[in-house]
Design an enzyme around this catalytic site. Structure first.
Site, PDB file in Angstrom:
ATOM      1  N   THR A 177      19.539 -28.974  -0.860  1.00  0.00           N
ATOM      2  CA  THR A 177      18.141 -28.835  -1.272  1.00  0.00           C
ATOM      3  C   THR A 177      17.880 -29.950  -2.264  1.00  0.00           C
ATOM      4  O   THR A 177      18.811 -30.417  -2.916  1.00  0.00           O
ATOM      5  CB  THR A 177      17.987 -27.457  -1.963  1.00  0.00           C
ATOM      6  OG1 THR A 177      17.954 -26.477  -0.934  1.00  0.00           O
ATOM      7  CG2 THR A 177      16.731 -27.344  -2.807  1.00  0.00           C
ATOM      8  N   ARG A 205      11.378 -16.075   5.939  1.00  0.00           N
ATOM      9  CA  ARG A 205      12.109 -15.866   4.671  1.00  0.00           C
ATOM     10  C   ARG A 205      11.671 -16.943   3.657  1.00  0.00           C
ATOM     11  O   ARG A 205      11.543 -18.107   3.979  1.00  0.00           O
ATOM     12  CB  ARG A 205      13.616 -15.972   4.915  1.00  0.00           C
ATOM     13  CG  ARG A 205      14.487 -15.865   3.658  1.00  0.00           C
ATOM     14  CD  ARG A 205      14.845 -17.242   3.107  1.00  0.00           C
ATOM     15  NE  ARG A 205      15.926 -17.200   2.124  1.00  0.00           N
ATOM     16  CZ  ARG A 205      16.318 -18.253   1.423  1.00  0.00           C
ATOM     17  NH1 ARG A 205      15.731 -19.416   1.583  1.00  0.00           N
ATOM     18  NH2 ARG A 205      17.293 -18.155   0.553  1.00  0.00           N
ATOM     19  N   VAL A 206      11.437 -16.517   2.433  1.00  0.00           N
ATOM     20  CA  VAL A 206      11.083 -17.462   1.374  1.00  0.00           C
ATOM     21  C   VAL A 206      12.180 -17.430   0.324  1.00  0.00           C
ATOM     22  O   VAL A 206      12.580 -16.360  -0.126  1.00  0.00           O
ATOM     23  CB  VAL A 206       9.716 -17.098   0.752  1.00  0.00           C
ATOM     24  CG1 VAL A 206       9.403 -17.998  -0.431  1.00  0.00           C
ATOM     25  CG2 VAL A 206       8.607 -17.187   1.802  1.00  0.00           C
ATOM     26  N   GLY A 207      12.680 -18.602  -0.050  1.00  0.00           N
ATOM     27  CA  GLY A 207      13.726 -18.688  -1.067  1.00  0.00           C
ATOM     28  C   GLY A 207      13.153 -18.912  -2.450  1.00  0.00           C
ATOM     29  O   GLY A 207      11.973 -18.619  -2.718  1.00  0.00           O
ATOM     30  N   ASP A 208      13.975 -19.443  -3.326  1.00  0.00           N
ATOM     31  CA  ASP A 208      13.564 -19.652  -4.720  1.00  0.00           C
ATOM     32  C   ASP A 208      12.743 -20.925  -4.915  1.00  0.00           C
ATOM     33  O   ASP A 208      11.995 -21.042  -5.888  1.00  0.00           O
ATOM     34  CB  ASP A 208      14.806 -19.763  -5.607  1.00  0.00           C
ATOM     35  CG  ASP A 208      15.685 -20.922  -5.146  1.00  0.00           C
ATOM     36  OD1 ASP A 208      16.166 -20.876  -3.995  1.00  0.00           O
ATOM     37  OD2 ASP A 208      15.868 -21.882  -5.921  1.00  0.00           O
ATOM     38  N   GLY A 229      20.861 -23.471  -4.732  1.00  0.00           N
ATOM     39  CA  GLY A 229      21.882 -22.443  -4.536  1.00  0.00           C
ATOM     40  C   GLY A 229      21.326 -21.357  -3.643  1.00  0.00           C
ATOM     41  O   GLY A 229      20.431 -21.613  -2.827  1.00  0.00           O
ATOM     42  N   GLY A 231      19.006 -18.756  -2.696  1.00  0.00           N
ATOM     43  CA  GLY A 231      17.665 -18.410  -3.152  1.00  0.00           C
ATOM     44  C   GLY A 231      17.537 -16.982  -3.645  1.00  0.00           C
ATOM     45  O   GLY A 231      16.888 -16.716  -4.665  1.00  0.00           O
TER      46      GLY A 231
END
Ligand code: ASP
Length: 315
Positions: A177, A205-208, A229, A231
């Protein structure tokens, strides 16, 4: 203030198979820093963050933009977010398809809408309108498709990422990332993060990375931070806002990042997080509990250092 930029190419494995590969990543990180520094010579911290992150999105070798990993159904869906530390304005896009430079789209959301975050179809629609729509084929290449098949095979053999997250994180290649934090000559701070997420994530899906306080945070007078890392772990830990609180309360930035990462390790184990940061005085720091974290920084118009592993000289 001497303008400054720090970039990262993800916390993860970074086990290079040869010198050539290491050199390739090194060059891309240096290019990102150079693009950020160039932007800083004429513009502000936010311009630098967008320039550096876009450069890494375009490289195709990081898990962002064109290099993004694939979802469980073989799609590319990206997340990105940024924050301007002087106005505390934020822009983000989540689970968006057909956008190779989501960091630019995030900035448009911040500057041209009344919203903070736009997800899915609506974000693609805006990308179409603002000339940021990218043909699907631009996101695929042979290496990635081969990798997808391997990952799917592992998954079928019970080595699923979400069953044994921590153990498999390194093998499946979380990381790559990208993110950047910058300070301009007026002392303004900015931060941004962009990602394809994690291999085999569920569609939608949504990560950080688009979530302020989790994947990034910037606040004038305090600091700017960008994380990488897992999420799900980073969201639950609110990594970047936690770092900002510590710095705001007088903890040195390097120590603040260490404490935040130690806290995450204590709760979720190793292989889960990495974070870069600068404080308002221009101190540079990073901390990670993964095998490596690709990082680079520059100041005063030149690239100063690239590092991957814990024993590489840094900052
Ligand atoms: N944090 C990203 C995510 O979970 C992945 C990464 O940093 O590599 O979406």
């Amino acid at each position: 203030m001497e303008p400054l930029i720090v970039v990262h190419g993800g916390a993860g494995a970074y086990r290079f198979s040869n010198d050539e590969e290491r050199l390739r990543y090194t060059r891309e990180l240096e290019d990102a820093v150079s693009d950020g520094l160039k932007a800083l010579s004429t513009g502000g911290a936010l311009d630098a963050v967008v320039a550096a992150v876009s450069s890494m999105e375009d490289s195709g070798i990081f898990n962002a933009g064109r290099g993004s990993v694939l979802t469980i159904s073989g799609n590319v869906e990206v997340d990105a977010g940024l924050m301007d530390g002087s106005s505390m304005r934020i822009g983000a896009v989540a689970a968006v398809r057909n956008v190779a430079n989501p960091i630019k789209l995030a900035r448009m959301v911040m500057e041209k809408t009344d919203h903070v975050m736009i997800a899915g179809e609506g974000a693609t629609e805006l990308a179409r309108m603002w000339g940021l729509f990218t043909r699907s084929s631009r996101f695929y290449n042979e290496v990635k498709l081969r990798r997808f098949e391997d990952v799917l095979k592992d998954y079928a053999n019970g080595k699923g990422y979400f069953n044994r997250v921590i153990k498999l994180a390194g093998e499946l290649g979380i990381g790559d990332t990208v993110g950047a934090v910058a300070m301009d000559r007026d002392g303004n701070l900015a931060a941004g993060t962009s990602t394809g997420g994690v291999w085999l994530k569920f569609d939608g899906r949504v990560g950080d990375s688009p979530i302020p306080g989790a994947g990034y945070w910037a606040q004038n007078g305090v600091g700017a931070f960008s994380a990488s890392g897992l999420g799900e772990v980073i969201i639950r830990s609110m990594v970047c806002i936690r770092a900002a609180f510590l710095v705001e309360n007088g903890v040195e930035v390097a120590e603040a990042l260490r404490r935040v990462v130690d806290g995450v390790t204590g709760r979720y184990g190793n292989g889960t997080v990495g974070v870069i940061g600068i404080d308002a005085r221009g101190n540079v720091a990073s901390s990670f509990n993964t095998n490596a974290m690709a990082r680079a920084w520059g100041r005063g118009g030149r690239v100063i250092r690239v590092a991957f592993h814990g024993n590489d000289p840094w900052p």
